[in-house]
Design a protein around this motif. Structure first.
Motif, PDB file in Angstrom:
ATOM      1  N   PRO A 590       0.705  -1.033   0.091  1.00  0.00           N
ATOM      2  CA  PRO A 590      -0.175  -0.147  -0.186  1.00  0.00           C
ATOM      3  C   PRO A 590       1.053   1.132  -0.011  1.00  0.00           C
ATOM      4  CG  PRO A 590      -0.798  -1.562   1.882  1.00  0.00           C
ATOM      5  CD  PRO A 590       0.306  -2.089   1.414  1.00  0.00           C
ATOM      6  N   GLY A 591       0.064   2.136  -0.849  1.00  0.00           N
ATOM      7  CA  GLY A 591       1.397   2.917  -0.181  1.00  0.00           C
ATOM      8  C   GLY A 591       1.387   4.042  -1.901  1.00  0.00           C
ATOM      9  N   LYS A 592       1.484   5.437  -2.600  1.00  0.00           N
ATOM     10  CA  LYS A 592       1.658   6.473  -3.507  1.00  0.00           C
ATOM     11  C   LYS A 592       2.838   5.759  -4.284  1.00  0.00           C
ATOM     12  CE  LYS A 592      -0.744   9.795  -1.052  1.00  0.00           C
ATOM     13  NZ  LYS A 592      -0.517  11.445  -0.499  1.00  0.00           N
ATOM     14  N   TYR A 593       2.866   5.577  -5.585  1.00  0.00           N
ATOM     15  CA  TYR A 593       3.183   5.242  -6.711  1.00  0.00           C
ATOM     16  C   TYR A 593       3.599   6.396  -7.829  1.00  0.00           C
ATOM     17  CZ  TYR A 593       4.124   1.454  -4.400  1.00  0.00           C
ATOM     18  OH  TYR A 593       3.832  -0.396  -3.343  1.00  0.00           O
ATOM     19  N   THR A 594       4.213   6.433  -8.467  1.00  0.00           N
ATOM     20  CA  THR A 594       4.551   7.376  -9.740  1.00  0.00           C
ATOM     21  C   THR A 594       4.936   6.457 -10.867  1.00  0.00           C
ATOM     22  OG1 THR A 594       5.534   9.259  -8.946  1.00  0.00           O
ATOM     23  CG2 THR A 594       5.910   8.715 -11.475  1.00  0.00           C
ATOM     24  N   VAL A 595       4.057   6.003 -11.824  1.00  0.00           N
ATOM     25  CA  VAL A 595       3.781   4.802 -13.277  1.00  0.00           C
ATOM     26  C   VAL A 595       4.177   5.745 -13.993  1.00  0.00           C
ATOM     27  CG1 VAL A 595       2.137   3.502 -13.930  1.00  0.00           C
ATOM     28  CG2 VAL A 595       1.910   4.276 -11.801  1.00  0.00           C
ATOM     29  N   LEU A 596       5.054   4.439 -14.548  1.00  0.00           N
ATOM     30  CA  LEU A 596       5.312   4.942 -15.929  1.00  0.00           C
ATOM     31  C   LEU A 596       5.135   3.918 -17.027  1.00  0.00           C
ATOM     32  CD1 LEU A 596       8.192   6.000 -17.878  1.00  0.00           C
ATOM     33  CD2 LEU A 596       9.245   3.972 -17.205  1.00  0.00           C
TER      34      LEU A 596
END
Length: 803
Positions: A590-596
């Protein structure tokens, strides 16, 4: 015969008359006159006499006459036939009447006896008819009752009314062999289900034992069985009992009691037995119906509470007639929508033939697998993987086919997850093996490549810029850098190799790559491919090794471009994503992600290739020409090193790689990657000490540092470095990590900072464990310079460390 005068007196009698009436011809008849004889008047003889006087013959048949004396033993009763004939002389008026008397008593008595028998027969027929009608009515009405308790009440009430009983009872034979009272009239109802008799005990027990109807005319004289106390307590005298028999034997006993003495006729016994037998059938049917209802109720409960979807299909028209709650949840249909739906409607057309074959085998009772796997069509059109178990059932008297449909999507997902985990473990195992190999050779290879890259750079400084040697030296450097790139890829695949992570903006890393010489060359090779960046503004920064992330991006974009045949698109996009607790897994916390995401419009990846694309050295290209087989292995390992996740989606419309990278714990402003520095910008001043166990590496480092304006010294071990520093402390220490024998780089720095805590140092390494590098950074090391290095890289790292 007797002749009467016209005035009614007797003129003459014959001998037979005299004997019949016991009259003398002189004494008795002289006084007799028919007109004054009251009996004659009562019997109609006087009227017949007068009719004869009128000239009309009169007759009386079977005239009943009672004589004063009974000589025949009939009570003096005689039955006489009388004829009154007019006595007329020719041509004259009637002078008298001839009375002819015939004794018809014998015939008449026979006729009366016959009439009596006929009347008795009629009465018996009437009685039997009424009994038959009563039994028929009893049979008709009792068959409409399905509740056992109501059957008990109906039977004893009917028996009491029909036979005029004071008490009426019904006992059933239990499995333990005892007769248990089920209903009563007259006795206390508290006896129900509590009063029991053993076989042979009481009249009911005797009947159960003999299975024949029996009566007791007087219990006071009964010796065939023991008499229950309840008989005496209620003042009962007589009883009639019959076994309740059906095709399976004894069901119970029907028994009635009377307070007064009663003799039960044989016909009553037979009728009572018939009622008892009818009651046996009715009781068994009612118990069966009750059991069936309970069974159906249990079935319905299980049907509705089952965790699997259940469908009942009518065998006559192959349509769904019922379903349970889980079936409504599974497909999203209402009960009304499912009712009447064809049995194949919930499955893709391509599976109908398989299902049909299965249904046929079920009907023929042939052997087949317990379950079969299929796809179930949800109301929204999506397909759900299911397993179907089919059987034949009967409910409510109707034969149906039952399909139990189990949603296995969760299990399939778990199986896929297990398979994916197993695949990752196998891949990790292969990666570990390759890593051991890569780590074993990387240090030596990088030391060798350092000379190939660095010496040409130093040589280029000795020739004019327009010298033809310059181009040759540049080619040597380029070849060395390509070789270094392969080694770098191997180290990335190895994982655990030394990396330094810094906070970076993914958008800026992408922008930097899109203006790099590598990308420009790629775009020129694929002019029909349209490269489309779609970068979401303001995305969070990530903690990463920028070089590895850019290498990962370059590999993905290169693969995407090569996958497009002719015209097409390669899209590079970024976004933000939050993984909730519900969505989280072992792969993605769980958590925040930057997605490529890097996607293409190519032909897609085959299912077989999709399982191996991240394997090192696995490639569909020509090895050595289009790739090394490490491109996607580098991607996978880079993502793993950054605690991220890579997902691949591919079909005939193209392929998409989606990479989730955790955001950095701190927010920073994105900085652009600095451009290429000139030689003058790299110049600096200071005393530097190079520590390396390889003489060639010491020579290269000292020469480059000297060119850059630094005063450089070199030693071959950690022990020599400590001794050197004790004499003269340098401004900066360039420390090799792997040195053998003796102290390694980390151990050397630990001892130095104990003596000189403010000593500045950078690590120079061809291959080192990330853990060692991280510990050195925590201890105060200012930077990492990877072998093989260029003059520019060394100059930048040294200058930054000194500043």
């Amino acid at each position: 015969m007797q002749i009467l005068r016209a005035n009614g007196t007797v003129l003459k009698i014959n001998k037979a008359w005299e004997e019949f009436w016991e009259q003398s011809s002189v004494a008795d008849i002289s006084k007799y006159n028919i007109n004054s004889d009251k009996k004659a008047q009562a019997l109609g003889m006087t009227s017949a006499f007068k009719q004869a006087l009128a000239g009309i013959t009169a007759s009386l048949r079977n005239m009943k006459y009672t004589l004063d004396a009974d000589t025949a033993g009939t009570g003096g009763v005689r039955f006489l036939n009388v004829r009154m004939l007019p006595l007329v002389k020719e041509g004259e008026a009637v002078e008298g009447v001839v009375c002819i008397l015939e004794d018809n008593s014998k015939n008449r008595f026979v006729e009366l006896e016959k009439e009596k028998h006929q009347n008795q027969l009629k009465e018996e027929i009437t009685r039997r008819t009424k009994q038959f009608e009563s039994l028929l009515q009893f049979s008709t009405e009792i068959l409409t009752i399905n509740d056992p308790t109501e059957v008990f009440e109906f039977v004893i009430s009917w028996a009491q009314s029909l036979f005029g009983l004071d008490y009426s009872s019904l006992l059933l034979l239990e499995k333990n062999g005892k007769l248990v009272l089920k209903d009563v009239i007259g006795f206390s109802r508290s006896l129900i289900d509590t009063f029991e008799l053993q076989t042979g005990e009481g009249l009911a027990g005797l009947v159960a034992q003999t299975q024949q109807v029996a009566v007791t005319e007087n219990f006071a004289t009964e010796t065939r069985f023991t008499i229950p106390d309840v008989i005496g307590e209620n003042g009962i005298t007589s009883a009639l009992a019959a076994p309740m028999l059906n095709k399976d034997g004894l069901t119970g006993v029907l028994i009635g009691h009377t307070k007064s003495k009663r003799i039960f006729a044989q016909s009553e016994r037979l009728l009572y037995q018939s009622i008892a037998n009818q009651a046996a059938v009715a009781v068994d049917n009612a118990i069966s119906q009750q059991s069936l209802k309970r069974s159906e109720k249990r079935f319905r409960h299980l049907f509705e509470s089952a965790n699997d979807a259940i469908y009942l299909i009518d065998l006559k028209n192959d349509r769904i007639v019922d379903c349970n709650r889980k079936a409504l949840e599974l497909g999203g249909y209402s009960r009304e929508e499912l009712a009447g739906m064809d049995k194949y409607a919930l499955y893709p057309s391509g599976e109908h033939a398989v299902l049909d074959e299965r249904y046929k085998k079920i009907l023929l009772k042939e052997s087949l697998p317990a379950v079969s796997s299929h796809s179930y069509i949800h109301k929204d059109g999506s397909h759900i993987p299911v397993e179907i178990s089919t059987s034949l059932v009967e409910t409510g008297g109707q034969k149906l086919m039952m399909n139990i449909v189990r949603d296995v999507s969760r299990r399939k997902a778990l199986e896929e997850e297990r398979e994916e985990t197993s695949l990752r473990l196998r891949r990790a195992s292969r990666m570990e093996a390759i890593g051991l190999m890569a780590g074993g050779v990387a240090h030596d290879l990088n030391n060798i490549l350092s000379g190939i890259i660095s010496y040409p750079e130093l040589m280029m400084l000795k020739f004019p810029s327009d010298s033809p040697v310059q181009e040759d030296l540049k080619k040597v450097i380029a070849s060395g850098q390509r070789a270094a790139g392969v080694v770098a890829d191997l180290l990335t695949v190895a994982r655990g190799a030394a990396t330094v992570k810094e906070i970076a903006c993914l958008n800026e890393l992408i922008k930097s790559y899109l203006v790099s010489p590598e990308f420009c060359k790629l775009a020129s090779l694929y002019p029909q491919v349209n490269f489309l960046p779609s970068l979401t503004p303001g995305i969070a920064t990530i903690l990463c090794s920028s070089g590895h992330v850019q290498k990962m991006l370059m590999n993905l974009v290169t693969n995407a471009a090569e996958a497009v045949e002719g015209k097409g698109e390669v899209k590079v996009s970024t976004s933000s994503y939050v993984v909730s607790e519900k969505e989280s897994s072992l792969d993605l916390l769980p958590g925040k992600y930057t997605v490529l995401e890097v996607s293409d419009t190519g032909t897609g990846i085959s299912r077989y290739d999709l399982e191996h694309i991240f394997d090192p050295f696995y490639t569909t290209k020509k090895m050595g020409r289009s790739g090394t087989g490490l491109g996607l292995a580098v991607v996978w390992n880079t993502v793993q090193d950054h605690d991220g996740l890579v997902r691949v989606k591919s079909d005939d419309r193209g392929t998409s790689f989606v990479i989730y990278l955790p955001i950095s714990p701190e927010t920073h402003t994105c900085k652009m990657t600095p451009g290429k520095s000139s030689l003058e910008e790299l110049h600096g001043k200071g005393n530097l000490l190079v520590v390396d166990d390889e003489k060639s590496q010491r020579d290269i480092a000292v020469k480059i540092l000297s060119v850059l304006g630094y005063k450089a010294s070199a030693v071959s071990s950690g022990e020599e470095a400590i001794a050197f520093i004790k004499k003269k402390q340098p401004d900066l220490l360039l420390l090799d990590m792997l040195m053998d024998p003796g102290l390694n780089g980390r151990q050397t720095f630990e001892r130095i900072i104990r003596l000189y805590p403010d000593q500045k140092a950078i690590v120079v390494s061809g291959y080192s464990d990330s853990e060692d590098i991280n510990k050195l950074m925590e201890m105060g090391v200012l930077g990492l310079l990877k072998k093989p290095y260029t003059m520019e890289k060394m100059g930048l790292v040294v200058k930054e460390a000194l500043q």
